[in-house]
Design an enzyme around this catalytic site. Sequence first.
Site, PDB file in Angstrom:
ATOM      1  CE  LYS A   1      -7.668   4.143  -5.072  1.00 33.08           C
ATOM      2  NZ  LYS A   1      -6.946   3.844  -3.806  1.00 33.08           N
TER       3      LYS A   1
ATOM      4  CD  GLU B   1       6.735   7.168 -12.044  1.00 30.00           C
ATOM      5  OE1 GLU B   1       7.356   6.071 -11.921  1.00 30.00           O
ATOM      6  OE2 GLU B   1       6.553   7.972 -11.126  1.00 30.00           O
TER       7      GLU B   1
ATOM      8  CB  CYS C   1       8.888   6.162  -8.814  1.00 27.55           C
ATOM      9  SG  CYS C   1       8.522   7.910  -8.794  1.00 27.55           S
TER      10      CYS C   1
ATOM     11  CD  GLU D   1       9.998   0.352  -7.654  1.00 26.37           C
ATOM     12  OE1 GLU D   1       8.885  -0.166  -7.847  1.00 26.37           O
ATOM     13  OE2 GLU D   1      10.267   1.531  -7.937  1.00 26.37           O
TER      14      GLU D   1
HETATM   15  P1  NAD Z   1      -0.024  -0.221  -5.959  1.00 28.23           P
HETATM   16  O1  NAD Z   1       0.562   0.020  -7.295  1.00 28.23           O
HETATM   17  O2  NAD Z   1      -0.862  -1.450  -5.814  1.00 28.23           O
HETATM   18  O3  NAD Z   1      -0.920   1.042  -5.509  1.00 28.23           O
HETATM   19  C1  NAD Z   1      -0.842   2.329  -6.097  1.00 28.23           C
HETATM   20  C2  NAD Z   1      -2.246   2.889  -6.285  1.00 28.23           C
HETATM   21  O4  NAD Z   1      -2.987   2.009  -7.119  1.00 28.23           O
HETATM   22  C3  NAD Z   1      -3.067   3.016  -4.987  1.00 28.23           C
HETATM   23  O5  NAD Z   1      -3.896   4.160  -5.077  1.00 28.23           O
HETATM   24  C4  NAD Z   1      -3.927   1.768  -5.017  1.00 28.23           C
HETATM   25  O6  NAD Z   1      -5.128   1.907  -4.289  1.00 28.23           O
HETATM   26  C5  NAD Z   1      -4.227   1.637  -6.492  1.00 28.23           C
HETATM   27  N1  NAD Z   1      -4.567   0.277  -6.929  1.00 28.23           N
HETATM   28  C6  NAD Z   1      -4.197  -0.906  -6.371  1.00 28.23           C
HETATM   29  N2  NAD Z   1      -4.717  -1.945  -7.075  1.00 28.23           N
HETATM   30  C7  NAD Z   1      -5.428  -1.404  -8.099  1.00 28.23           C
HETATM   31  C8  NAD Z   1      -6.157  -1.948  -9.180  1.00 28.23           C
HETATM   32  N3  NAD Z   1      -6.291  -3.268  -9.352  1.00 28.23           N
HETATM   33  N4  NAD Z   1      -6.732  -1.097 -10.065  1.00 28.23           N
HETATM   34  C9  NAD Z   1      -6.596   0.238  -9.938  1.00 28.23           C
HETATM   35  N5  NAD Z   1      -5.915   0.815  -8.923  1.00 28.23           N
HETATM   36  C10 NAD Z   1      -5.333   0.012  -8.017  1.00 28.23           C
HETATM   37  O7  NAD Z   1       1.155  -0.217  -4.934  1.00 28.23           O
HETATM   38  P2  NAD Z   1       1.211  -0.775  -3.427  1.00 28.23           P
HETATM   39  O8  NAD Z   1       0.525  -2.112  -3.308  1.00 28.23           O
HETATM   40  O9  NAD Z   1       0.741   0.292  -2.536  1.00 28.23           O
HETATM   41  O10 NAD Z   1       2.778  -0.971  -3.244  1.00 28.23           O
HETATM   42  C11 NAD Z   1       3.390  -2.144  -3.724  1.00 28.23           C
HETATM   43  C12 NAD Z   1       4.686  -1.836  -4.445  1.00 28.23           C
HETATM   44  O11 NAD Z   1       4.432  -0.933  -5.523  1.00 28.23           O
HETATM   45  C13 NAD Z   1       5.752  -1.125  -3.635  1.00 28.23           C
HETATM   46  O12 NAD Z   1       6.493  -2.010  -2.872  1.00 28.23           O
HETATM   47  C14 NAD Z   1       6.560  -0.468  -4.708  1.00 28.23           C
HETATM   48  O13 NAD Z   1       7.499  -1.365  -5.231  1.00 28.23           O
HETATM   49  C15 NAD Z   1       5.562  -0.137  -5.772  1.00 28.23           C
HETATM   50  N6  NAD Z   1       5.138   1.286  -5.742  1.00 28.23           N
HETATM   51  C16 NAD Z   1       5.702   2.121  -6.645  1.00 28.23           C
HETATM   52  C17 NAD Z   1       5.364   3.469  -6.630  1.00 28.23           C
HETATM   53  C18 NAD Z   1       5.984   4.429  -7.600  1.00 28.23           C
HETATM   54  O14 NAD Z   1       6.024   5.622  -7.320  1.00 28.23           O
HETATM   55  N7  NAD Z   1       6.427   3.971  -8.741  1.00 28.23           N
HETATM   56  C19 NAD Z   1       4.460   3.957  -5.708  1.00 28.23           C
HETATM   57  C20 NAD Z   1       3.863   3.073  -4.805  1.00 28.23           C
HETATM   58  C21 NAD Z   1       4.227   1.736  -4.847  1.00 28.23           C
END
Ligand code: NAD
Length: 487
Positions: A181, A256, A290, A389
Amino acid sequence: MTITTQDDLPLYGNFIDKKWQPALSGQTITLKNPSDGSDLALIARGSAEDIDLAVKAARKALSGPWGKMSATERGRIMQNIGQAVLKEIDLLTELEAKDVGKPLTQARADVIALARYLEFYGAAADKVHGETLPYQDGFTVMTIYEPQGVTGHIIPWNYPMQILGRSLGASLAMGNATVVKPAEEACLTILNFARIADEAGLPAGVLNVVTGLGLEAGAALSAHPDINHVSFTGSLRTGEAVQTAAAKHAVPVTLELGGKSPQIVFADADIDAALPYLVNAGIQNAGQTCSASSRILVQRDIYEDVVARMSERYKALIVGSALTDPSVGPVVSQRQKAIIDSYIELAKQDGLTIAAQGTLSSDAPKDGAYVLPTLIRDVPADHRLAQEEIFGPVQVIMPFDTEEEAIALANGTDYGLVCGVWTRDGARQMRMARSVQAGQVFVNNYGAAGGVELPFGGVKRSGHGREKGFEALYSFATLKTIAVWHG
Ligand code: NAD
């Protein structure tokens, strides 16, 4: 791959059981190009029903040719996919630049990393083996590693290709079948990867890709009762939701969740060598990494000098459209820009000092999601900017006096992903490496150029489980003990 068009935009379906198909609901999501705000493509808005089809296809694949294939043959197919990825490097680079806003050089490096993961894990597939164990007379006891079954991979938008490569590579090498996904903000390279893998001979159902919103497709994948492992990279909040959903079916998860990773610079360090790492590790991919180094801790004797020299570098950073290959591209979306801008605003409101910022290129399109790289000095250790972060090109820099204070500052956040230590003192290098709470410690470098071979993952709220390196193979396998009584 059938890409049709709608409203003059490419329209991508889901890839399930070797077939491209629209979401069962017929709904789509519009992807934006963050460099100029234009519409880029339409993707399927998959939901629980699409995820269910994908999980069923993956389950079926396990009893097909994939499940019977030797590890060597599996590994060979993976290495062929890696070669096929490299043949399409120009297309994948351009798509990633447009979709994520990555400068071309970084996007190209990500394609090479994806291919390298397939090469590394493909070559490792037939090198994981169990043991025979000394036991009571009359028994022969052995352990073997078996696939877990169907693994789910929830991928973020910041490094779609690299993060796909690292978790998918280890899972496929161990003989699992997968459902991916990707993030709704950026997924064109992952969809193209599915096409490339299919053309390179990956059997039907071994890789299924369902695009959609996190709360719909993502939540459905992590809660699916027929999944055997969920690998998630993203925010702490979503990671908690994923782990909770998976726990209902006692499914293991690899999480992660990012960090607030420090680089610690002692007065005896080679500052000329450190400087490019101090800045680049904070602004690479517009800070949306990250393992970004968002905190710079500097021993007081050299603090002013390091602030001045980092500031010079900041002022030379040009922010612009990804396709012009600037030092810093846009951030992924206007939403992400608003989050980062709010932190810079908070710094100003709280009277913190901005030491330096980068410059917006004069030809940067006005509707792009641009954030100027920002270095903020003398930030108190308990301030939100030093604790949270930000996930943007913002670094805080602060002084320390003693080694003990440096350790306390380094360990003084909820996170523990990566730490960099700069010193010429060999004993101190080891003391620091052993004292800091982090999954990876880099001495007199930061990031070791990516390091596909190096196990990676966090402690504390940065998550648990390890990806990358040989270690990850064990995360995607289950160990069976066989005790044979023969008298
Ligand atoms: P997120 O963690 O919500 O999204 C990451 C992935 O998870 C996406 O594929 C998203 O569709 C999916 N996702 C979202 N809600 C979900 C749920 N309830 N159940 C299962 N999957 C779900 O991140 P975001 O909203 O895109 O970004 C927000 C913050 O997250 C950023 O500002 C950053 O701080 C952090 N982030 C960290 C990383 C990393 O590499 N550690 C990557 C992206 C974002």
